[in-house]
Design a protein around this motif. Structure first.
Motif, PDB file in Angstrom:
ATOM      1  N   GLU A 127      50.542 -13.280 -11.103  1.00 38.05           N
ATOM      2  CA  GLU A 127      49.756 -12.210 -11.729  1.00 38.05           C
ATOM      3  C   GLU A 127      50.481 -11.653 -12.957  1.00 38.05           C
ATOM      4  O   GLU A 127      49.864 -11.377 -13.988  1.00 38.05           O
ATOM      5  N   GLY A 128      51.817 -11.467 -12.821  1.00 37.84           N
ATOM      6  CA  GLY A 128      52.601 -10.993 -13.959  1.00 37.84           C
ATOM      7  C   GLY A 128      52.589 -11.981 -15.104  1.00 37.84           C
ATOM      8  O   GLY A 128      52.558 -11.598 -16.277  1.00 37.84           O
ATOM      9  N   CYS A 129      52.599 -13.268 -14.762  1.00 40.18           N
ATOM     10  CA  CYS A 129      52.552 -14.307 -15.791  1.00 40.18           C
ATOM     11  C   CYS A 129      51.209 -14.291 -16.517  1.00 40.18           C
ATOM     12  O   CYS A 129      51.154 -14.378 -17.748  1.00 40.18           O
ATOM     13  N   PHE A 130      50.115 -14.147 -15.776  1.00 38.76           N
ATOM     14  CA  PHE A 130      48.788 -14.070 -16.384  1.00 38.76           C
ATOM     15  C   PHE A 130      48.684 -12.841 -17.296  1.00 38.76           C
ATOM     16  O   PHE A 130      48.096 -12.896 -18.379  1.00 38.76           O
ATOM     17  N   THR A 131      49.249 -11.731 -16.835  1.00 37.45           N
ATOM     18  CA  THR A 131      49.224 -10.503 -17.639  1.00 37.45           C
ATOM     19  C   THR A 131      49.984 -10.698 -18.945  1.00 37.45           C
ATOM     20  O   THR A 131      49.533 -10.266 -20.015  1.00 37.45           O
ATOM     21  N   GLN A 132      51.136 -11.366 -18.855  1.00 36.17           N
ATOM     22  CA  GLN A 132      51.935 -11.611 -20.058  1.00 36.17           C
ATOM     23  C   GLN A 132      51.194 -12.516 -21.040  1.00 36.17           C
ATOM     24  O   GLN A 132      51.200 -12.283 -22.254  1.00 36.17           O
ATOM     25  N   ILE A 133      50.535 -13.546 -20.523  1.00 32.65           N
ATOM     26  CA  ILE A 133      49.754 -14.443 -21.378  1.00 32.65           C
ATOM     27  C   ILE A 133      48.608 -13.693 -22.044  1.00 32.65           C
ATOM     28  O   ILE A 133      48.347 -13.845 -23.247  1.00 32.65           O
ATOM     29  N   PHE A 134      47.918 -12.851 -21.267  1.00 35.79           N
ATOM     30  CA  PHE A 134      46.790 -12.086 -21.817  1.00 35.79           C
ATOM     31  C   PHE A 134      47.264 -11.143 -22.930  1.00 35.79           C
ATOM     32  O   PHE A 134      46.670 -11.093 -24.015  1.00 35.79           O
ATOM     33  N   LEU A 135      48.330 -10.367 -22.663  1.00 37.27           N
ATOM     34  CA  LEU A 135      48.826  -9.418 -23.650  1.00 37.27           C
ATOM     35  C   LEU A 135      49.347 -10.140 -24.892  1.00 37.27           C
ATOM     36  O   LEU A 135      49.152  -9.666 -26.021  1.00 37.27           O
TER      37      LEU A 135
END
Length: 319
Positions: free
Chosen positions: A105-113
């Protein structure tokens, strides 16, 4: 040999280990070098936050900076602060603790941001070139065309449009399943490397992302190039040498930042297409996420007389 974290979920139907967190390898150096890198990146991150926050503060408190160019510059500085904060703190934590784990989830958030802030910066740089075009090529109508209301519309439009465009691309990534090795040879969640860890079909996601990147970056870059062609032609027609120098000085800072930003983006895209260029990709990513946000405030402050004058006045007032 890949380092694998103990699996926490198993898909029994496909008999494959489902990844719930990634291991970011980061920088493969000894402990002593990692400590050195930690302090180097910590100092760089602190300087980046200080420089960009200083620009935002000066634009707010200095009446001589209450113009469209500096208004958009403050938004660019805010974008740089958010972009570096999305990457560097997690990288510092990995260097200090030598624990590069990050939840999926943290990885997806980083990619999105990362995608959202990158698109926003493209739009802001485009708006700033449009502002310079109006100021130099249409000076008589500049005040009416670039009113405060119009500036707010353009800046808020950049942030909102970027969000609307980035959400669909991020949803495609979120729907993928990841299995097998969870090692990512990078210091942040790089989209290209994450796709290689997916056990789902990534053709649609990668194609949609490439099309999205081309649609966002190419028109923006072409618009900036065409506006500066008109700007240069207009400046060359100015009879006064002092007038030419003043016009060039107001555009040189923005043009330097544009070349740095798009040059690094294009280089990263070319490097990421080669399977053997992970180290080069890391270096280019460092330029984009660490060096460029640090240099932008220096470029605008050291090469801009109005900015330096406002800073000196603010210091004298404070004293």
């Amino acid at each position: 040999m890949d380092i694998q974290i103990k699996p926490t979920n198993v898909d029994h139907e496909e008999n494959q280990t489902i990844i719930t967190e990634f291991w970011l390898q980061g920088f493969q150096y000894s402990h002593q070098y990692k400590i050195l890198l930690f302090f180097l990146f910590l100092i760089t991150y602190s300087a980046t936050l200080t420089g960009n926050a200083l620009i935002i503060t000066l634009v707010i408190v200095s009446p001589e900076l209450w113009s469209p160019m500096y208004f958009f510059l403050s938004h660019l500085s805010l974008d740089e602060i958010l972009c570096t904060t999305n990457i560097i703190p997690n990288m510092l934590n990995s260097l200090l603790r030598e624990d590069g784990t990050i939840s999926i989830e943290g990885c997806f958030t980083q990619i999105f941001l990362f995608g959202y802030l990158t698109v926003t910066e493209c739009f802001l740089l485009t708006i700033m070139s449009y502002d310079r075009y109006l100021a130099i090529c249409v000076p008589l109508n500049y005040s009416s065309l670039m009113s405060l209301g119009r500036c707010i519309q353009l800046s808020s439009g950049a942030w909102v449009a970027s969000l609307i465009l980035t959400i669909p691309a991020s949803c495609f990534v979120y729907l993928l399943k990841f299995c097998g090795s969870n090692v990512i040879d990078h210091f942040f969640c790089d989209f290209t490397l994450i796709m290689k860890r997916s056990c789902s079909t990534t053709f649609v996601t990668e194609t949609e992302t490439k099309i999205f990147a081309i649609i966002v970056t190419m028109p923006s870059l072409l618009f900036i190039c065409f506006t500066y062609i008109y700007i240069i032609v207009t400046i060359l027609k100015i009879p006064s040498t002092i007038g030419k120098q003043k016009a060039f000085s107001t555009c040189s800072c923005h043009l330097t930042v544009v070349f740095m930003y798009y040059g690094t983006l294009i280089a990263i895209y070319v490097a990421s297409t080669k399977s053997h260029s992970y180290n080069i990709n890391k270096i280019l990513s460092l330029l984009y996420t660490v060096v460029t946000p640090l240099l932008n405030p220096l470029i605008y402050s050291l090469r801009n007389k109005t900015m330096k004058s406002s800073f000196n006045k603010a210091i004298q007032t404070k004293i």
